[in-house]
Design an enzyme around this catalytic site. Sequence first.
Site, PDB file in Angstrom:
ATOM      1  N   PRO A   1       0.870  -1.181  -0.130  1.00  0.00           N
ATOM      2  CA  PRO A   1       0.202  -0.132  -0.229  1.00  0.00           C
ATOM      3  C   PRO A   1       1.108   1.412  -0.008  1.00  0.00           C
ATOM      4  O   PRO A   1       0.851   2.073   0.873  1.00  0.00           O
ATOM      5  CB  PRO A   1      -0.811  -0.018   1.337  1.00  0.00           C
TER       6      PRO A   1
ATOM      7  N   CYS B   1       8.597  24.949 -20.366  1.00  0.00           N
ATOM      8  CA  CYS B   1       8.253  25.598 -21.849  1.00  0.00           C
ATOM      9  C   CYS B   1       7.030  24.248 -22.234  1.00  0.00           C
ATOM     10  O   CYS B   1       7.247  23.476 -23.204  1.00  0.00           O
ATOM     11  CB  CYS B   1       9.265  25.171 -22.760  1.00  0.00           C
ATOM     12  N   GLU B   2       5.986  24.171 -21.406  1.00  0.00           N
ATOM     13  CA  GLU B   2       5.001  23.274 -21.907  1.00  0.00           C
ATOM     14  C   GLU B   2       3.612  23.652 -21.083  1.00  0.00           C
ATOM     15  O   GLU B   2       3.705  24.074 -19.939  1.00  0.00           O
ATOM     16  CB  GLU B   2       5.051  21.730 -20.841  1.00  0.00           C
TER      17      GLU B   2
ATOM     18  N   TYR C   1       4.822   9.246  -5.579  1.00  0.00           N
ATOM     19  CA  TYR C   1       4.976   9.662  -7.065  1.00  0.00           C
ATOM     20  C   TYR C   1       5.335  11.211  -7.392  1.00  0.00           C
ATOM     21  O   TYR C   1       4.968  11.857  -8.216  1.00  0.00           O
ATOM     22  CB  TYR C   1       3.409   9.547  -7.532  1.00  0.00           C
TER      23      TYR C   1
HETATM   24  C1  PLP Z   1       2.567  -3.938  -8.392  1.00  0.00           C
HETATM   25  C2  PLP Z   1       2.203  -2.586  -7.657  1.00  0.00           C
HETATM   26  N1  PLP Z   1       2.313  -2.497  -6.189  1.00  0.00           N
HETATM   27  C3  PLP Z   1       1.752  -1.638  -5.551  1.00  0.00           C
HETATM   28  C4  PLP Z   1       1.612  -0.477  -6.249  1.00  0.00           C
HETATM   29  C5  PLP Z   1       1.227   0.984  -5.354  1.00  0.00           C
HETATM   30  O1  PLP Z   1       0.066   1.264  -5.497  1.00  0.00           O
HETATM   31  P1  PLP Z   1      -0.277   2.652  -5.070  1.00  0.00           P
HETATM   32  O2  PLP Z   1      -0.282   3.607  -5.836  1.00  0.00           O
HETATM   33  O3  PLP Z   1      -1.782   2.176  -4.461  1.00  0.00           O
HETATM   34  O4  PLP Z   1       0.405   3.124  -3.766  1.00  0.00           O
HETATM   35  C6  PLP Z   1       1.596  -0.433  -7.717  1.00  0.00           C
HETATM   36  C7  PLP Z   1       1.559   1.237  -8.143  1.00  0.00           C
HETATM   37  O5  PLP Z   1       1.364   1.264  -9.548  1.00  0.00           O
HETATM   38  C8  PLP Z   1       2.231  -1.426  -8.217  1.00  0.00           C
HETATM   39  O6  PLP Z   1       2.256  -1.406  -9.639  1.00  0.00           O
END
Ligand code: PLP
Length: 265
Positions: free
Chosen positions: A120, A187-188, A216
């Site tokens: 998670p 520049c986008e 992310y």
């Molecule tokens: C295989 C896998 N496990 C876990 C995650 C994490 O998921 P979350 O975006 O809900 O944290 C991802 C995200 O792409 C993933 O590809």
Amino acid sequence: MGGGHSKISTGRKRDKFGLSADRVIKSYEIAAGLENVDAIGLSMHIGSQVFEVSAFEKAFQKLPELVKTLRDQGHTVSRLDIGGGFPIQYSDESLLDLKAYAEWVRDIIVPLETEIIMEPGRFLVGNAGGLLTRVISVKETDEIDFLITDGAMNDLIRPTLYDAFHEIEAVKSPATSKTYSVTGPVCESGDMFGHDRSLPDMTAGDLCLIKSAGAYGFCMASNYNSRVLPAEILVYGEKYQLIRPRQTLEDIINVEKVPEWVENL
Ligand SMILES: Cc1ncc(COP(=O)(O)O)c(C=O)c1O
């Protein structure tokens, strides 16, 4: 199957991820014939920001039969990775009923008697991080005022990539409130943190926090436009520490190699 946005959904038939049950069985058969590969389990991840908790139940329900088929064929299934997908609050989204999720794990996954892995990721760190930016300038147009910050899409690409919403807060008290589109200087046109946001009257030098950038964020950052990666600061209550210094232009350039045949041209 799940996923709050098309670009973070993983379980649909035309997504690049995953295998159908038939292909999982076939893959196990192939692995069984390979000397250096031991297939020991299955991994499932139905998507990110999955708001419909029942999607997890639907996915879990597919496992008992598949595990039984594999075991009946003499294969090992000693580990199940049930992935991630728990949503976090970027705005006022309601959070998942994790009690229901836990009950499905208990009732559907635990009886399969495997090691269980969960991933998670975003749920643990997403709301814990923020991108602190400084206003470079305010550009007024007939339509909208732009707040141009020194942070950009290369530092936090989620709004550009997924149209993701991140709350934006000024690090000063609202004297008067104005509406801005908050952008970076790259520049986008897609270099945008948020449209039509209500903020105090801002001027160059003011600080602006882009919230929920703990997942992310930095890990998807790039050197696009030769922009250096930001510094990372760990904050714990009153304590804070620089845990990764801001990259320098030299850091970017010094790793580049000029081929001899170019130098001699
Ligand atoms: C295989 C896998 N496990 C876990 C995650 C994490 O998921 P979350 O975006 O809900 O944290 C991802 C995200 O792409 C993933 O590809």
